[in-house]
Design an enzyme around this catalytic site. Structure first.
Site, PDB file in Angstrom:
ATOM      1  N   HIS A 299       0.822  -1.224   0.000  1.00  0.00           N
ATOM      2  CA  HIS A 299       0.000   0.000   0.000  1.00  0.00           C
ATOM      3  C   HIS A 299       0.853   1.271   0.000  1.00  0.00           C
ATOM      4  O   HIS A 299       0.300   2.378   0.004  1.00  0.00           O
ATOM      5  CB  HIS A 299      -0.948   0.017   1.198  1.00  0.00           C
ATOM      6  CG  HIS A 299      -1.966  -1.082   1.191  1.00  0.00           C
ATOM      7  ND1 HIS A 299      -2.791  -1.316   0.106  1.00  0.00           N
ATOM      8  CD2 HIS A 299      -2.287  -2.027   2.120  1.00  0.00           C
ATOM      9  CE1 HIS A 299      -3.577  -2.359   0.382  1.00  0.00           C
ATOM     10  NE2 HIS A 299      -3.280  -2.808   1.590  1.00  0.00           N
TER      11      HIS A 299
ATOM     12  N   ASP B 246      -4.182 -12.787   3.657  1.00  0.00           N
ATOM     13  CA  ASP B 246      -5.425 -12.308   4.274  1.00  0.00           C
ATOM     14  C   ASP B 246      -6.662 -12.587   3.422  1.00  0.00           C
ATOM     15  O   ASP B 246      -7.778 -12.259   3.828  1.00  0.00           O
ATOM     16  CB  ASP B 246      -5.344 -10.823   4.652  1.00  0.00           C
ATOM     17  CG  ASP B 246      -4.698  -9.959   3.596  1.00  0.00           C
ATOM     18  OD1 ASP B 246      -4.356 -10.476   2.509  1.00  0.00           O
ATOM     19  OD2 ASP B 246      -4.525  -8.745   3.857  1.00  0.00           O
TER      20      ASP B 246
ATOM     21  N   HIS C 268      -6.230  -7.336  -0.331  1.00  0.00           N
ATOM     22  CA  HIS C 268      -6.426  -5.923  -0.692  1.00  0.00           C
ATOM     23  C   HIS C 268      -5.676  -5.586  -1.972  1.00  0.00           C
ATOM     24  O   HIS C 268      -4.586  -6.119  -2.223  1.00  0.00           O
ATOM     25  CB  HIS C 268      -5.927  -5.018   0.436  1.00  0.00           C
ATOM     26  CG  HIS C 268      -6.558  -5.292   1.761  1.00  0.00           C
ATOM     27  ND1 HIS C 268      -5.978  -6.123   2.701  1.00  0.00           N
ATOM     28  CD2 HIS C 268      -7.717  -4.853   2.290  1.00  0.00           C
ATOM     29  CE1 HIS C 268      -6.763  -6.175   3.770  1.00  0.00           C
ATOM     30  NE2 HIS C 268      -7.818  -5.411   3.551  1.00  0.00           N
TER      31      HIS C 268
ATOM     32  N   ASP D 120      -2.723 -10.611  -2.467  1.00  0.00           N
ATOM     33  CA  ASP D 120      -3.245 -10.159  -1.168  1.00  0.00           C
ATOM     34  C   ASP D 120      -4.746  -9.881  -1.283  1.00  0.00           C
ATOM     35  O   ASP D 120      -5.260  -9.561  -2.358  1.00  0.00           O
ATOM     36  CB  ASP D 120      -2.503  -8.878  -0.769  1.00  0.00           C
ATOM     37  CG  ASP D 120      -2.776  -8.419   0.643  1.00  0.00           C
ATOM     38  OD1 ASP D 120      -1.926  -8.670   1.522  1.00  0.00           O
ATOM     39  OD2 ASP D 120      -3.826  -7.787   0.876  1.00  0.00           O
TER      40      ASP D 120
HETATM   41 ZN   LIG Z   1      -4.065  -7.090   2.750  1.00  0.00          ZN
END
Ligand SMILES: [Zn+2]
Length: 342
Positions: free
Chosen positions: A158, A282, A195, A193
């Site tokens: 991120h 995740d 996200h 991931d």
């Molecule tokens: Zn994540």
């Protein structure tokens, strides 16, 4: 497979973040390291300490003013009367084309996307060693190993060139990809991931030499909200070199493996010389974030499928939060990958 990790990476110990406006304990806990180390060892990895690679490979993807901010902001923050224990922003520019603020509070808002990446006195050292683990894994692959695993923590995907966010400070996957570029004309990054890898996408968005592909929970109602949509395809010379594959919430193994097919088609068409896997765990059905429903055997199948690409591969740890199966999920991925790669 060799794995890389330094104990300094465990020192960063963020206390809180805001979730839907509510103060909560920060999920990016140092304990994650112990689970991941056990998971890597169970898959047969030997864990080695990376060397100090200096700022060179990190400056290759981050701006000097951002790295200066990360290194010094905590001490500056402590001089503010009544300031919080950790550096947490409370004001952000609505556009980034304006002047660069001189104050610590202004710079925190400029360089931090959200409240999930508090900076303490230990953060800079931990983030540096996390990035150096990624560099060491990239150099191991450049020396001829078919694959290497970087136990990166804090995670990185991120983080943009000059913005921290979502538990991330230095973009370890981007650092690894840029390091691989010393030998590889083209590098692909596959981000699995939960996200969207918004920072990684941002760093390479205008470049045709690094293909970025991300599978993730649909950001229409999920972090990081503003990025990760299917119509984000790159810009300028990078147009067509970014592929986002958003998945409906709670998608399980079959949907995830199905979405890997267009990802692999795009990667094969790009014909990269090396691959970086941004390995978030995740997407697991039992992860506290609960966005997707991949199972532990599912991670093994994902690892097997990626190994079929037969590319020199740097596996970089991203997310995956405290739950009983965190280590097992890493073992499953690495075992699946290794079983097909050998
Ligand atoms: Zn994540």
């Amino acid at each position: 497979m060799k794995a890389f990790y330094a104990d300094e990476q465990k020192r960063h110990d963020p206390k809180m973040f805001l979730s839907s406006g509510a103060q909560k304990p920060n999920p990016e806990q140092p304990e994650r390291v112990e689970r991941l180390k056990a998971g890597a060892r169970a898959a047969g990895c030997t864990i080695e300490r990376p060397r100090d690679h200096g700022l060179g490979p990190i400056s290759a993807v981050h701006t000097p003013e951002y790295l200066d901010f990360l290194e010094h902001i905590f001490v500056r923050w402590q001089r503010i009367e009544g300031a919080s224990e950790e550096v947490i922003p409370n004001i952000h520019p609505i556009a980034r084309g304006g002047s660069y603020p001189a104050s610590a509070v202004g710079q925190a808002g400029y360089h931090m996307a959200d409240t999930a990446c508090p900076i303490s006195g230990e953060t800079w050292e931990s983030a540096l060693w996390s990035a150096w683990s990624a560099v060491e894994a990239a150099e191991t692959v450049m020396s001829g190993a078919p694959a290497a695993y970087a136990l990166c923590r804090p995670p990185g995907h991120h983080a943009f060139a000059d913005v921290a966010g979502g538990f991330c400070f230095i973009n370890n996957s981007a650092v690894a990809a840029q390091a691989l570029r010393r030998q590889a004309a083209r590098v692909a990054i596959l981000d699995v991931d939960l996200h969207h890898g918004n920072g990684t996408q941002g760093i390479f968005y205008a470049r045709p030499d690094v293909l970025t592909v991300s599978l993730h929970a649909d950001p229409v109602r999920f972090y990081p909200f503003f990025w990760g949509h299917a119509d984000e395809r790159g810009v300028g010379p990078g147009l067509g070199y970014n592929l986002n594959l958003p998945l409906p919430r709670k998608s399980g193994d079959e949907a995830f493996l199905g979405a890997l097919e267009p990802a692999f088609r795009r990667i094969c068409a790009f014909a990269p010389d090396a691959l970086v896997v941004a390995l978030g765990l995740d997407a697991f059905e039992g992860d506290p974030f609960g966005g997707l429903s991949v199972t532990t055997p599912g991670f093994s199948r994902i690892g097997e499928a990626i190994a079929e690409l037969k590319l020199p591969t740097v596996i970089v740890q991203e997310g995956g939060y405290l739950c009983d199966a965190l280590g097992d999920n890493l073992t499953a991925f690495l075992t699946g990958f290794g079983g097909k790669a050998d």
